[in-house]
Design an enzyme around this catalytic site. Structure first.
Site, PDB file in Angstrom:
ATOM      1  N   ARG A   1     -81.291  51.142  88.602  1.00 16.47           N
ATOM      2  CA  ARG A   1     -79.899  51.460  88.986  1.00 16.47           C
ATOM      3  C   ARG A   1     -79.371  52.763  88.396  1.00 16.47           C
ATOM      4  O   ARG A   1     -78.630  53.489  89.071  1.00 16.47           O
ATOM      5  CB  ARG A   1     -78.976  50.262  88.739  1.00 16.47           C
ATOM      6  CG  ARG A   1     -78.808  49.832  87.371  1.00 16.47           C
ATOM      7  CD  ARG A   1     -78.937  48.321  87.226  1.00 16.47           C
ATOM      8  NE  ARG A   1     -80.358  48.017  87.052  1.00 16.47           N
ATOM      9  CZ  ARG A   1     -80.934  46.937  87.504  1.00 16.47           C
ATOM     10  NH1 ARG A   1     -80.245  46.042  88.131  1.00 16.47           N
ATOM     11  NH2 ARG A   1     -82.214  46.746  87.303  1.00 16.47           N
TER      12      ARG A   1
ATOM     13  N   HIS B   1     -76.071  54.214  75.713  1.00  8.12           N
ATOM     14  CA  HIS B   1     -76.185  54.235  77.176  1.00  8.12           C
ATOM     15  C   HIS B   1     -74.742  54.379  77.672  1.00  8.12           C
ATOM     16  O   HIS B   1     -74.149  53.445  78.219  1.00  8.12           O
ATOM     17  CB  HIS B   1     -76.832  52.936  77.655  1.00  8.12           C
ATOM     18  CG  HIS B   1     -77.266  52.927  79.091  1.00  8.12           C
ATOM     19  ND1 HIS B   1     -76.934  53.925  80.003  1.00  8.12           N
ATOM     20  CD2 HIS B   1     -78.017  52.021  79.786  1.00  8.12           C
ATOM     21  CE1 HIS B   1     -77.455  53.619  81.184  1.00  8.12           C
ATOM     22  NE2 HIS B   1     -78.119  52.473  81.073  1.00  8.12           N
TER      23      HIS B   1
HETATM   24  N1  ASP Z   1     -81.009  48.764  81.913  1.00 15.77           N
HETATM   25  C1  ASP Z   1     -80.418  48.716  80.600  1.00 15.77           C
HETATM   26  C2  ASP Z   1     -81.040  49.763  79.710  1.00 15.77           C
HETATM   27  O1  ASP Z   1     -81.862  50.546  80.191  1.00 15.77           O
HETATM   28  C3  ASP Z   1     -80.475  47.342  80.011  1.00 15.77           C
HETATM   29  C4  ASP Z   1     -81.838  46.713  79.984  1.00 15.77           C
HETATM   30  O2  ASP Z   1     -82.847  47.363  80.319  1.00 15.77           O
HETATM   31  O3  ASP Z   1     -81.894  45.545  79.621  1.00 15.77           O
HETATM   32  O4  ASP Z   1     -80.714  49.824  78.544  1.00 15.77           O
HETATM   33  N1   CP Z   2     -78.553  48.920  83.583  1.00 19.98           N
HETATM   34  C1   CP Z   2     -79.540  49.847  83.640  1.00 19.98           C
HETATM   35  O1   CP Z   2     -79.562  50.852  82.907  1.00 19.98           O
HETATM   36  O2   CP Z   2     -80.475  49.580  84.599  1.00 19.98           O
HETATM   37  P1   CP Z   2     -81.801  50.430  84.873  1.00 19.98           P
HETATM   38  O3   CP Z   2     -82.643  50.302  83.630  1.00 19.98           O
HETATM   39  O4   CP Z   2     -82.414  49.800  86.072  1.00 19.98           O
HETATM   40  O5   CP Z   2     -81.404  51.848  85.088  1.00 19.98           O
END
Ligand code: ASP
Ligand code: CP
Length: 307
Positions: free
Chosen positions: A56, A134
Site C-alpha cells: 500500500r 513511518h
Molecule cells: N506495513 C507496515 C510497515 O511497513 C506495518 C507492517 O508491515 O506490519 O511498517
Molecule cells: N501499512 C504499510 O506500510 O503497508 P505496506 O508495507 O504494504 O506498504
C-alpha cells in the site's frame, strides 16, 4: 509545512500535523472526479526508492504523485544494481543525476532517510525505516480517526501487539500524544520496548481490561521478519492471548473503531471475521493514505509556488 523533508513525526509540530490533515481533506475530492488529476506538480519528478517490500505505501505514493501530475519513477532494490553491490549513496547520487525532485524511501535501516538528506538535494520522505518511523502511516491513521470520530484530542486509543518491532507504533504514538489523545500500549512484555513507559503512554499487559475503555483499537502485525529470537511460544498461543476475535470485540464500547496498518495476518493478531467486520475503516485507512501522501508531496514540492 515549512520542512525540507518528512523524516519522522518527531520533526513536526501539532500545527504542522493539522495542516497536513487539512490539506489532505482538501485534496481528497480529487479521487471523486472523472479525471483524477490536478496539475500542481506538473514537471516535478518523484522517485519511490524501496529497499523493503510494500504494497500500500508504494502504490499510494505512486498514485498520489500521479494525481498531482508529477512524473513517477519506481525503484525497487530487487532487480536493480543493488544486487551488484551498489551502495545506497551511489544509488541516490544516480537518481539525483537524473533530476528527481523528491525521493520516497523505505529501508530496513533506521536512519537511512536522514542519511539520504546528506547526499542529495531532493526532498526526502520516509516511507518506513527499520523499527524507527513511518510518518505517513501515522498521518493517514490520524486522518482516518478524525474522519470517523471527529477529533483526536481526548480520545482513548490502545495500540496492541508487537510494539517492539513497529515503526508504525513509534510514529503513531508520537502523533496521537502530540494531538492530545490518551494512549495505552498493550502487548506481551517481550514485545514491548523496555523504555515504553517514557513515551508518555500507559502500558498494560491485560487486553481484556483495556478494551471496554477505548474509542480506538489499533492492531499491529507480529513482525517476524524483524525478530532475531523467539518472543512467544507459537502463533496459536499469541492468537489466544493477544488476538482479537468476536468475543473480545464484544468488550469494545459501541462506536469504537478498529484500525490496522496492513498487511494483516488473519488468525494471528485478528480473526478473519473481525477483519471482515471492520474492513470499512481499514480500507478507509488505505484510501485516505492517497490523500495524505498527496498533501505531503504537495506541501514539500508545490507549496505556495504551485497554489
Ligand atoms: N506495513 C507496515 C510497515 O511497513 C506495518 C507492517 O508491515 O506490519 O511498517
Ligand atoms: N501499512 C504499510 O506500510 O503497508 P505496506 O508495507 O504494504 O506498504
Amino acid at each position: 509545512m515549512t520542512r525540507e523533508h518528512l523524516l519522522g513525526i518527531d520533526d513536526l509540530t501539532a500545527d504542522e500535523v493539522t495542516t497536513i490533515l487539512d490539506t489532505a481533506a482538501g485534496l481528497a475530492d480529487v479521487a471523486a472526479r472523472p479525471i483524477k488529476k490536478v496539475p500542481v506538480l506538473r514537471g516535478r519528478t518523484v522517485c519511490n526508492l524501496f529497499y523493503e517490500d510494500s504494497t500500500r505505501t508504494r502504490i499510494s505514493f505512486e498514485l498520489a504523485a500521479k494525481r498531482l501530475s508529477a512524473d513517477v519513477l519506481n525503484f525497487s532494490a530487487r532487480g536493480s544494481s543493488v544486487s551488484k553491490g551498489e551502495s545506497l549513496k551511489d544509488t541516490a547520487l544516480t537518481l539525483e543525476a537524473m533530476g528527481v525532485d523528491a525521493i520516497v524511501i523505505r529501508h530496513s535501516m533506521s536512519g537511512a532517510p536522514r542519511q539520504l538528506t546528506r547526499w542529495v538535494g531532493a526532498k526526502v520522505v520516509n516511507a518506513g525505516d527499520g523499527a524507527h518511523q513511518h510518518p505517513t502511516q501515522a498521518l493517514l491513521d490520524l486522518y482516518t480517526i478524525r474522519a470517523h470520530l471527529g477529533r483526536i484530542e481526548g480520545l482513548r486509543v490502545a495500540v496492541c501487539g508487537d510494539i517492539e518491532h513497529s515503526r508504525v507504533a513509534r510514529s503513531l504514538v508520537q502523533a496521537l500524544t502530540l494531538l492530545g489523545a490518551e494512549v495505552t500500549l498493550v502487548g506481551p512484555p517481550t514485545l514491548l520496548p523496555l523504555h515504553a513507559a517514557t513515551w508518555g503512554v500507559t502500558v498494560s499487559h491485560d487486553l481484556d481490561a483495556v478494551l471496554p475503555k477505548l474509542d480506538v483499537l489499533y492492531l499491529l502485525r507480529v513482525q517476524s521478519e524483524r525478530m532475531h529470537r523467539q518472543h512467544f511460544p507459537s502463533a496459536r498461543e499469541y492468537a489466544r492471548i493477544w488476538g482479537v476475535d468476536r468475543d473480545r470485540m464484544a468488550r469494545l464500547p459501541e462506536g469504537a473503531i478498529v484500525l490496522h496498518p496492513g498487511p494483516m495476518n488473519r488468525g494471528v493478531e485478528v480473526s478473519a471475521d473481525v477483519a471482515d467486520a471492520h474492513a470499512r475503516v481499514i480500507t478507509d485507512q488505505v484510501r485516505n493514505g492517497i490523500a495524505v501522501r498527496m498533501a505531503v508531496l504537495y506541501l514539500l514540492l508545490g507549496g505556495e509556488e504551485a497554489a
